[in-house]
Design a protein around this motif. Structure first.
Motif, PDB file in Angstrom:
ATOM      1  N   ALA A 186       0.819  -1.283  -0.004  1.00  0.00           N
ATOM      2  CA  ALA A 186       0.068   0.086   0.109  1.00  0.00           C
ATOM      3  C   ALA A 186       0.908   1.379  -0.061  1.00  0.00           C
ATOM      4  O   ALA A 186       0.596   2.087  -0.692  1.00  0.00           O
ATOM      5  N   THR A 187       2.009   1.206   0.855  1.00  0.00           N
ATOM      6  CA  THR A 187       2.807   2.517   0.925  1.00  0.00           C
ATOM      7  C   THR A 187       3.464   2.634  -0.538  1.00  0.00           C
ATOM      8  O   THR A 187       3.468   3.934  -0.861  1.00  0.00           O
ATOM      9  N   SER A 188       3.870   1.552  -1.131  1.00  0.00           N
ATOM     10  CA  SER A 188       4.615   1.882  -2.746  1.00  0.00           C
ATOM     11  C   SER A 188       3.464   2.304  -3.547  1.00  0.00           C
ATOM     12  O   SER A 188       3.926   3.210  -4.342  1.00  0.00           O
ATOM     13  N   GLU A 189       2.408   2.101  -3.488  1.00  0.00           N
ATOM     14  CA  GLU A 189       1.275   2.290  -4.225  1.00  0.00           C
ATOM     15  C   GLU A 189       0.933   3.833  -4.158  1.00  0.00           C
ATOM     16  O   GLU A 189       0.930   4.384  -4.840  1.00  0.00           O
ATOM     17  N   PRO A 243       0.492   8.654   0.970  1.00  0.00           N
ATOM     18  CA  PRO A 243      -0.387   9.504   1.658  1.00  0.00           C
ATOM     19  C   PRO A 243      -1.583   8.653   1.858  1.00  0.00           C
ATOM     20  O   PRO A 243      -2.418   8.798   3.020  1.00  0.00           O
ATOM     21  N   ILE A 244      -2.313   7.844   0.948  1.00  0.00           N
ATOM     22  CA  ILE A 244      -3.471   7.459   0.988  1.00  0.00           C
ATOM     23  C   ILE A 244      -3.439   6.034   1.797  1.00  0.00           C
ATOM     24  O   ILE A 244      -4.185   5.937   2.958  1.00  0.00           O
ATOM     25  N   ALA A 245      -2.060   5.431   1.837  1.00  0.00           N
ATOM     26  CA  ALA A 245      -1.965   4.348   2.933  1.00  0.00           C
ATOM     27  C   ALA A 245      -2.050   4.962   4.347  1.00  0.00           C
ATOM     28  O   ALA A 245      -2.286   4.238   5.075  1.00  0.00           O
ATOM     29  N   GLN A 246      -1.536   6.126   4.586  1.00  0.00           N
ATOM     30  CA  GLN A 246      -1.280   6.569   5.956  1.00  0.00           C
ATOM     31  C   GLN A 246      -2.894   6.995   6.178  1.00  0.00           C
ATOM     32  O   GLN A 246      -2.985   6.546   7.398  1.00  0.00           O
ATOM     33  N   LEU A 247      -3.627   7.445   5.311  1.00  0.00           N
ATOM     34  CA  LEU A 247      -4.942   7.533   5.631  1.00  0.00           C
ATOM     35  C   LEU A 247      -5.606   6.375   6.103  1.00  0.00           C
ATOM     36  O   LEU A 247      -6.758   6.290   6.854  1.00  0.00           O
ATOM     37  N   MET A 248      -5.079   5.183   5.461  1.00  0.00           N
ATOM     38  CA  MET A 248      -6.027   4.057   5.994  1.00  0.00           C
ATOM     39  C   MET A 248      -5.255   3.289   7.285  1.00  0.00           C
ATOM     40  O   MET A 248      -5.263   2.050   7.519  1.00  0.00           O
ATOM     41  N   GLY A 249      -4.380   4.103   7.880  1.00  0.00           N
ATOM     42  CA  GLY A 249      -3.838   3.789   9.199  1.00  0.00           C
ATOM     43  C   GLY A 249      -2.362   2.798   9.145  1.00  0.00           C
ATOM     44  O   GLY A 249      -2.103   2.393   9.898  1.00  0.00           O
ATOM     45  N   VAL A 250      -2.020   3.076   7.901  1.00  0.00           N
ATOM     46  CA  VAL A 250      -0.484   2.365   7.899  1.00  0.00           C
ATOM     47  C   VAL A 250       0.399   3.721   8.489  1.00  0.00           C
ATOM     48  O   VAL A 250       0.492   4.956   7.899  1.00  0.00           O
TER      49      VAL A 250
END
Lengths: 369, 307
Positions: free
Chosen positions: B177-180, B183-190
């Motif tokens: 998710a982070t590589s994808e 910022p979105i990954a962070q929003l998803m709690g990563v």
């Protein structure tokens, strides 16, 4: 900072600029005599090398600073120039061409190599280009290391010795010159020759920066697609950047071979490319005075570490505990990291780049890509 | 014929090592879009630590197998620390800076690591203690040592483990998710900082294993061995398609085969004009060809022009 601002102010004050130029000229002219009498000749030798590195850094600045193409194999062009002089003016083949043939030939040959490197890599940008150019630099070095068989061209890892000192007809720079009753020692003569060529290269780059080509380079650096749609032939202009940058490196290489009297593949390893790149980046990419400053600083600093590392250790511990050579590179690496962390735009950046790094540009858009 | 088989075996061994190192490059690139220039030096540190530890324990009376394991663990721990430090010092503060800045700090870090190694271990070449059994096996007229078999098997196991980690676990999903899209990954709690650190640490652990393998294979280690190895491994990563885990493995093995077959046959093909001393050139020629003709690599995704 005050110093930098006063430099900026000089650009607008014509009288002051002339006075400053004259003063700088006098300073540069008496500089070798001051150095060799107050310090030693070895420091003058370092000053001579600083001139060569300034030429190299300015050449690389065209590619990296103006056109924004990250070249990490730049030292290959220096090597091409140096080997050209070594082959055409030494006892190796018994050829002794005069310097005014070899300098243009070195520039042309290095330029050709630049185009050779540029042509296949036109589509690449950023990190990819860095790695390919790095590979190119290594290929050139490996060939120089191995072209001693079956025909001995480069004499392999031993390198070429017995290179003629730079000479004009009967006037050899290796011996003290007597001129109107004045005696100029060899190192001083080299200094003036290198200074003249460095000034010429500085002049050329300044003129290039403000030319149509220079602006095209900057346009490509900022946004290649936009530059293309403004009618810039990006292919030719990029190739030109590679070629011009390389030819400066070739000239510096020719001078290096004549000055050193010896060339070997070891002088052209990856570390040297990195060093020149650091001069450009730490000095302030794309800003000519910054790059010159970077060239001077990065020639001087390692030497200071080298001369300082031994005596300081003896003073503190009573003996040399750590290898001074390793220590000097260690400190150098540390300085590199620290400067990048705290002043990523370089020591003396151009005004546009400073703004870019302070986040006042449209680069915010790129972040979201 | 037996020479061909022999070269293929050598190529496979070399290729497994390249693949392990290439994984480190490709993981970091996949997540941050940056080349970790200091990765080659991590391999060197791993080789040096493993070699020193094994040398130190050689006369302790422990069984050989245990000594090797201890050396390997020591190398892995040190390299993980080094990798973590590299990320914290050279990459994290510059995450928003233009791409040239982290590149230069990484170069600075690799200079520091190389010279630190020179201060600790000196300038001389260190020979690897002969702890591995010298048993040789004959396959179709070619010979293969236990060490070579061990290298290929361990490398394969580690790659399989990594692929399972990335494809099957929660952590792997966070990494993908982070590589994808960070910022979105962070929003998803990563916790992306943690994930990036973790990527460096895993890559460095693989590098430590590769370091032990390469120094045991050539039975030599040196403070400057990292740069060239790193560059070749990067080539392998690009060849397979950078950012792609399977690509790094494929690229590594292919590059190993190309190098060893190339070095073996270049003398015959060019009538003796070029010899095996041109072995190092192959990697770069492959690199340039890939980038010119297929910049996305063999199985990579399409790279945009701004790559």
């Amino acid at each position: 900072m005050a110093l930098l601002n006063s430099f900026e102010a000089l650009r607008h004050d014509k009288r002051g600029a002339i006075a400053a130029t004259v003063m700088l000229g006098i300073l540069l002219a008496i500089f070798p005599f001051v150095i060799s009498s107050t310090f030693s000749n070895s420091w003058l030798r370092i000053a001579d090398f600083a001139m060569l590195y300034i030429m190299l850094a300015l050449g690389l600045n065209i590619v990296v600073g103006f056109a924004g193409l990250l070249d990490m194999g730049y030292i290959a062009f220096y090597a091409v120039g140096a080997y050209l002089y070594a082959l055409l003016s030494s006892t190796h083949f018994g050829l002794h061409f005069p310097i005014w043939v070899i300098i243009p030939a070195g520039a042309a040959l290095a330029g050709l190599f630049g185009a050779l490197l540029g042509a296949p890599t036109l589509r690449l940008r950023g990190d990819y280009l860095a790695i390919v150019t790095l590979g190119f630099g290594e290929i050139v070095r490996i060939f120089m290391n191995n072209l001693n068989a079956p025909i001995n061209i480069t004499n392999g890892p031993q390198g070429i010795t017995g290179i003629d000192p730079i000479h004009f007809g009967n006037l050899s720079l290796a011996k003290p010159l007597t001129f109107l009753g004045f005696t100029i020692p060899s190192l001083h003569a080299y200094y003036y020759l290198f200074l003249a060529l460095a000034l010429f290269i500085i002049f050329v780059t300044i003129r290039l920066e403000n030319s149509r080509i220079g602006r095209a380079w900057v346009a490509i650096r900022e946004d290649e697609i936009a530059a293309k749609s403004c009618g810039i032939n990006t292919r030719n202009v990029k190739l030109l950047a590679f070629t011009m940058g390389a030819s400066f490196g070739g000239v510096a290489g020719v001078l290096f071979a004549g000055f050193q009297g010896f060339v070997s593949p070891e002088s052209f390893n990856l570390m040297e490319s990195v060093m020149v790149l650091c001069m450009v980046v730490l000095g302030g990419m794309g800003n000519i005075p910054g790059v010159i400053l970077g060239g001077i600083l990065l020639t001087l600093l390692p030497e200071l570490f080298r001369h300082g590392a031994g005596p300081v250790q003896t003073a503190i511990f009573g003996k040399i505990l750590l290898d001074p050579e390793a220590l000097r590179m260690l400190l150098f690496g540390l300085a590199l990291v620290l400067v990048m962390l705290y002043r990523p735009e370089g020591i003396w950046p151009s005004t546009t780049r400073r703004r870019e790094f302070k986040g006042e540009s449209t680069d915010v858009l790129k972040e979201g890509e | 014929m037996d020479i061909l088989i022999q070269q293929i075996i050598n190529g496979l061994v070399l290729g497994s090592i390249y693949a392990l190192v290439a994984l480190g490059y490709t993981m970091v690139y996949g997540i941050m879009g940056l080349i970790n220039f200091a990765h080659g030096e991590v391999v060197m540190i791993g080789a040096m630590v493993a070699l020193s530890t094994i040398k130190l324990l050689l006369n302790s009376g422990l069984p050989v197998f245990v000594i090797i394991i201890i050396g390997l663990v020591a190398a892995i721990v040190v390299c993980m620390l080094v990798g973590y430090t590299i990320e914290r010092v050279a990459y994290r503060p510059l995450r928003r800076a233009p791409k040239l800045a982290p590149l230069i700090t990484a170069i600075g870090i690799s200079i520091i690591l190389q010279n630190l190694a020179m201060l600790i271990w000196g300038r001389s070449y260190h020979s690897f203690p002969p702890v591995f059994p010298a048993t040789q096996y004959e396959i179709l007229g070619a010979t293969i040592t236990t060490l070579q078999i061990a290298i290929v098997v361990i490398a394969a196991l580690m790659m399989a483990g990594l692929i399972i980690l990335i494809d099957r676990t929660r952590l792997g999903r966070a990494m993908r998710a982070t590589s994808e899209n960070p910022p979105i990954a962070q929003l998803m709690g990563v916790n992306i900082n943690q994930i990036i650190s973790f990527t460096f640490v895993i890559g460095s652990a693989l590098a430590a294993v590769a370091g032990l393998m390469v120094s045991a294979n050539y039975s030599i280690a040196h403070y400057s061995m990292g740069a060239l190895l790193g560059m070749k491994a990067f080539t392998a990563a690009v060849l397979g398609g950078i950012g792609n885990i399977a690509g790094a493995v494929l690229g590594g093995i292919l590059l190993g085969l190309i190098e060893s077959l190339g070095a073996g046959y270049i003398g015959d093909l060019t009538g003796g004009v070029f010899g095996s001393n041109y072995q190092d050139v192959f990697a770069f020629i492959v690199l340039i060809c890939v980038l010119v003709f297929k910049p996305s690599g063999l199985i990579g995704e399409k790279v945009s022009e701004r790559a």
